[in-house]
Design an enzyme around this catalytic site. Structure first.
Site, mmCIF file in Angstrom:
data_model
loop_
_atom_site.group_PDB
_atom_site.id
_atom_site.type_symbol
_atom_site.label_atom_id
_atom_site.label_comp_id
_atom_site.label_asym_id
_atom_site.label_seq_id
_atom_site.Cartn_x
_atom_site.Cartn_y
_atom_site.Cartn_z
ATOM 1 N N LYS A 75 35.888 82.939 27.795
ATOM 2 C CA LYS A 75 34.631 83.654 28.005
ATOM 3 C C LYS A 75 34.876 85.152 27.939
ATOM 4 O O LYS A 75 35.920 85.654 28.401
ATOM 5 C CB LYS A 75 34.025 83.292 29.357
ATOM 6 C CG LYS A 75 32.724 84.030 29.681
ATOM 7 C CD LYS A 75 32.168 83.614 31.030
ATOM 8 C CE LYS A 75 31.643 82.209 30.999
ATOM 9 N NZ LYS A 75 30.956 81.838 32.263
ATOM 10 N N TRP A 127 34.444 71.573 31.785
ATOM 11 C CA TRP A 127 35.208 71.719 30.541
ATOM 12 C C TRP A 127 36.364 70.720 30.500
ATOM 13 O O TRP A 127 36.732 70.237 29.423
ATOM 14 C CB TRP A 127 35.711 73.147 30.394
ATOM 15 C CG TRP A 127 34.667 74.070 29.819
ATOM 16 C CD1 TRP A 127 33.321 73.928 29.909
ATOM 17 C CD2 TRP A 127 34.896 75.247 29.033
ATOM 18 N NE1 TRP A 127 32.687 74.941 29.255
ATOM 19 C CE2 TRP A 127 33.622 75.773 28.705
ATOM 20 C CE3 TRP A 127 36.027 75.908 28.596
ATOM 21 C CZ2 TRP A 127 33.468 76.936 27.947
ATOM 22 C CZ3 TRP A 127 35.883 77.074 27.851
ATOM 23 C CH2 TRP A 127 34.614 77.581 27.522
ATOM 24 N N ASP A 169 47.781 79.977 40.526
ATOM 25 C CA ASP A 169 47.343 81.283 40.053
ATOM 26 C C ASP A 169 47.789 81.459 38.601
ATOM 27 O O ASP A 169 48.970 81.290 38.286
ATOM 28 C CB ASP A 169 47.963 82.371 40.939
ATOM 29 C CG ASP A 169 47.453 83.763 40.622
ATOM 30 O OD1 ASP A 169 46.676 83.904 39.655
ATOM 31 O OD2 ASP A 169 47.833 84.701 41.334
ATOM 32 N N ASP A 191 43.267 75.917 38.625
ATOM 33 C CA ASP A 191 42.299 76.769 39.322
ATOM 34 C C ASP A 191 42.832 77.060 40.714
ATOM 35 O O ASP A 191 43.610 76.276 41.282
ATOM 36 C CB ASP A 191 40.934 76.084 39.419
ATOM 37 C CG ASP A 191 39.814 77.084 39.660
ATOM 38 O OD1 ASP A 191 39.010 77.307 38.745
ATOM 39 O OD2 ASP A 191 39.756 77.672 40.756
ATOM 40 N N ASP A 193 37.009 79.215 31.008
ATOM 41 C CA ASP A 193 35.605 79.542 31.263
ATOM 42 C C ASP A 193 35.476 80.355 32.547
ATOM 43 O O ASP A 193 34.431 80.367 33.181
ATOM 44 C CB ASP A 193 34.769 78.259 31.349
ATOM 45 C CG ASP A 193 33.272 78.535 31.364
ATOM 46 O OD1 ASP A 193 32.859 79.542 30.739
ATOM 47 O OD2 ASP A 193 32.527 77.776 32.002
ATOM 48 N N GLY A 241 34.985 71.638 36.806
ATOM 49 C CA GLY A 241 35.631 70.642 35.971
ATOM 50 C C GLY A 241 34.836 70.154 34.784
ATOM 51 O O GLY A 241 35.224 69.166 34.152
#
Length: 381
Positions: free
Chosen positions: A166, A55, A101, A85, A126, A53
């Site tokens: 990312k 970000w 998901d 998540d 991320d 958490g």
């Protein structure tokens, strides 16, 4: 190791604890914003793969700052942040959490519902796989995770929005850049100073979301949903089919058939290959054959000798290596000399029988001589 050992080793880990961030990765997003200004005008944001958490914390702080500035100039709507998540995450003030998901259409629908059926201004991700140490595998999984994040982003991001995710900088990273450029005219690769130099991670900043005209977001990718893709449902730019062209007409020979040598009334004539092998596996056998013809010794291991006929037969049988050549030559020599071997065995057995007869005769003669000598002695007495 002491409790402060990691604090000494990692300055950002220490600073994250001092400033109240859940992870050191918070500084990565802050440094990206310093350079690329990703939070300008953002009031609705989505954090994909949000756990633990950090970000989401940055989003909450930055969007609240934007809200306060907007209130000074006029009316503004409160910011909304949705964190998604698969893992459960501790609650964060001002952040809506979804445990779901990102490859599921229902997750995208829930995010849109939290935004009152509107779309987000910013999507960040991320997420990264649990690395295995097999670099090719880790890079592939990360690329698939990035594409999954991009896929759901096409459902929830408004035109003109920003996407940050990312990425692992690897050999084929330009392929991912090309895929991102389909939806974003501006794609940047950033490397925050808080990201270790020894890591191949970086972050792509994609601005001004502009999907192709007629593009319809979907989750039909079998790699993501594990469901069969019905291509009949796709139309326009969504249905791009690469043409498959068969070259040559039906009157030309079929490469899967066998044809006789004398074809179409033409008598077959053998032709040597245009370019013979430079270093064929049978070169050693040919060299030994030439030595044999020249009168030099021609023997192999265990003093096994082959004649010219054996060599020719072995080569004709397609020996692909010296070991196979020796094996074929031995088999050929054994077959050719089987009759001679039987004859030699018979001769040897006959010699053995003759030796036994000679030994028996010699023993009888010795016995006769000894008996004669005994009789003479008796007479003399």
């Amino acid at each position: 190791m002491g409790k402060t050992s990691k604090d000494k080793r990692d300055i950002y880990y220490r600073k994250a604890k001092e400033e109240g961030w859940r992870a050191r990765s918070a500084f990565k997003l802050l440094q990206i914003d310093t350079e690329c200004h990703i939070f300008d005008g953002v009031s609705k944001a989505v954090d994909l793969c949000a756990a633990p958490g950090s970000w989401s914390q940055v989003l909450a702080r930055k969007l609240n700052e934007n809200y306060k500035k907007a209130l000074e100039t006029g009316n503004a709507s409160p910011p909304k942040i949705v964190a998604v998540d698969l893992q459960a995450m501790a609650p964060l003030e001002g952040v809506i959490q979804l445990q779901g998901d990102i490859t599921n259409t229902n997750t995208a629908q829930q995010i849109i519902a939290h935004f009152d059926n509107t779309q987000a201004d910013l999507v960040v991700c991320d997420g990264a796989p649990d690395v295995t140490g097999l670099h090719d595998m880790d890079i592939f999984i990360q690329s698939q995770l990035l594409l999954a994040a991009l896929n759901i982003t096409t459902h929830i991001l408004r035109p003109g929005g920003t996407f940050v995710a990312k990425i692992f900088r690897a050999k084929d990273v330009s392929f991912l850049y090309a895929q991102l450029r389909i939806f974003f005219p501006y794609v940047y690769c950033t490397k925050p100073s808080s990201s270790r130099n020894s890591s191949i991670e970086a972050f792509v900043v994609c601005k001004d979301y502009s999907p192709p005209e007629g593009y319809k977001p979907h989750m039909l990718n079998p790699l993501l949903t594990h469901e069969p893709c019905n291509f009949e449902e796709l139309t326009g730019v969504n249905r791009i089919i690469v043409p498959f062209v068969v070259c040559g007409d039906l009157n030309q020979p079929d490469s899967d058939m066998c044809y006789p040598l004398n074809l179409d009334g033409k008598k077959y004539k053998y032709h040597e290959p245009v370019q013979t092998p430079i270093a064929p596996p049978y070169a050693e056998a040919l060299s030994l054959l030439e030595n044999r013809r020249a009168g030099s010794s021609f023997t192999f291991d265990h003093e096994t000798e082959f004649n010219e006929t054996d060599i020719n037969i072995a080569i004709e049988n397609g020996a692909s290596s010296m070991a196979e050549f020796k094996k074929n030559a031995l088999i050929t020599a054994t077959e050719n000399n089987s009759e001679d071997s039987d004859a030699i065995a018979k001769t040897e057995s006959i010699k053995d029988e003759n030796k036994e007869e000679e030994a028996t005769i010699a023993a009888l003669q010795n016995l006769y001589v000894s008996e004669e000598a005994g009789n003479i002695d008796n007479i003399l007495i």
